[in-house]
Design a protein around this motif. Sequence first.
Motif, PDB file in Angstrom:
ATOM      1  N   GLY A  91       0.821  -1.212   0.000  1.00  0.00           N
ATOM      2  CA  GLY A  91       0.000   0.000   0.000  1.00  0.00           C
ATOM      3  C   GLY A  91       0.851   1.255   0.000  1.00  0.00           C
ATOM      4  N   GLU A  92       1.889   1.252   0.848  1.00  0.00           N
ATOM      5  CA  GLU A  92       2.787   2.411   0.907  1.00  0.00           C
ATOM      6  C   GLU A  92       3.550   2.576  -0.397  1.00  0.00           C
ATOM      7  N   LEU A  93       3.991   1.435  -0.970  1.00  0.00           N
ATOM      8  CA  LEU A  93       4.720   1.500  -2.234  1.00  0.00           C
ATOM      9  C   LEU A  93       3.826   2.025  -3.351  1.00  0.00           C
ATOM     10  N   ALA A  94       2.588   1.586  -3.380  1.00  0.00           N
ATOM     11  CA  ALA A  94       1.647   2.087  -4.388  1.00  0.00           C
ATOM     12  C   ALA A  94       1.470   3.595  -4.234  1.00  0.00           C
ATOM     13  N   ASP A  95       1.331   4.062  -3.005  1.00  0.00           N
ATOM     14  CA  ASP A  95       1.213   5.506  -2.766  1.00  0.00           C
ATOM     15  C   ASP A  95       2.476   6.232  -3.218  1.00  0.00           C
ATOM     16  N   TYR A  96       3.646   5.681  -2.899  1.00  0.00           N
ATOM     17  CA  TYR A  96       4.923   6.295  -3.268  1.00  0.00           C
ATOM     18  C   TYR A  96       5.053   6.391  -4.791  1.00  0.00           C
ATOM     19  N   LEU A  97       4.623   5.330  -5.487  1.00  0.00           N
ATOM     20  CA  LEU A  97       4.713   5.312  -6.948  1.00  0.00           C
ATOM     21  C   LEU A  97       3.539   6.019  -7.624  1.00  0.00           C
ATOM     22  N   CYS A  98       2.573   6.489  -6.809  1.00  0.00           N
ATOM     23  CA  CYS A  98       1.378   7.182  -7.296  1.00  0.00           C
ATOM     24  C   CYS A  98       0.574   6.314  -8.263  1.00  0.00           C
ATOM     25  N   VAL A  99       0.343   5.076  -7.834  1.00  0.00           N
ATOM     26  CA  VAL A  99      -0.469   4.139  -8.620  1.00  0.00           C
ATOM     27  C   VAL A  99      -1.452   3.447  -7.688  1.00  0.00           C
ATOM     28  N   ASP A 100      -2.430   2.810  -8.268  1.00  0.00           N
ATOM     29  CA  ASP A 100      -3.397   2.034  -7.512  1.00  0.00           C
ATOM     30  C   ASP A 100      -2.724   0.760  -6.994  1.00  0.00           C
TER      31      ASP A 100
END
Length: 134
Positions: A91-100
Amino acid sequence: AEDSPIQIDALTDVQVLYLDFDPLLLQQECACPHKAQVTANLLREMGRSALFLNQKMRILAQNRLRNRIKLYLQMLPVKPGGELHLDMGRGELADYLCVDRSALSRELGRMQKEGILAFQGQQVRILDQSFLSV
């Protein structure tokens, strides 16, 4: 000293000037003995923040999710055997990469099926070493 993750390629011959800021920052003549340490800490943190933002801009400039993942993985230290430890969850990685989050999971699943990487939780093993090459 810590190795810098920044790489600069010059188009022409250049001379490199390395500056050691320690003598400048750690002067003994300061009236307050803590002033130099606070200054050094602030400058170090500013440098880390600038590096973080620069890396994030490089990642977000990528059009493809796979390229964003690749750049993120290139920033992490690789252990012997091509193993990496993600410093954040999905979840954090998705937020960091600005993706779902589901798009990230789907792409990681594809990469695993293609034999590029294997993962379990936050442990990632790079199976295709050419994937991380520039």
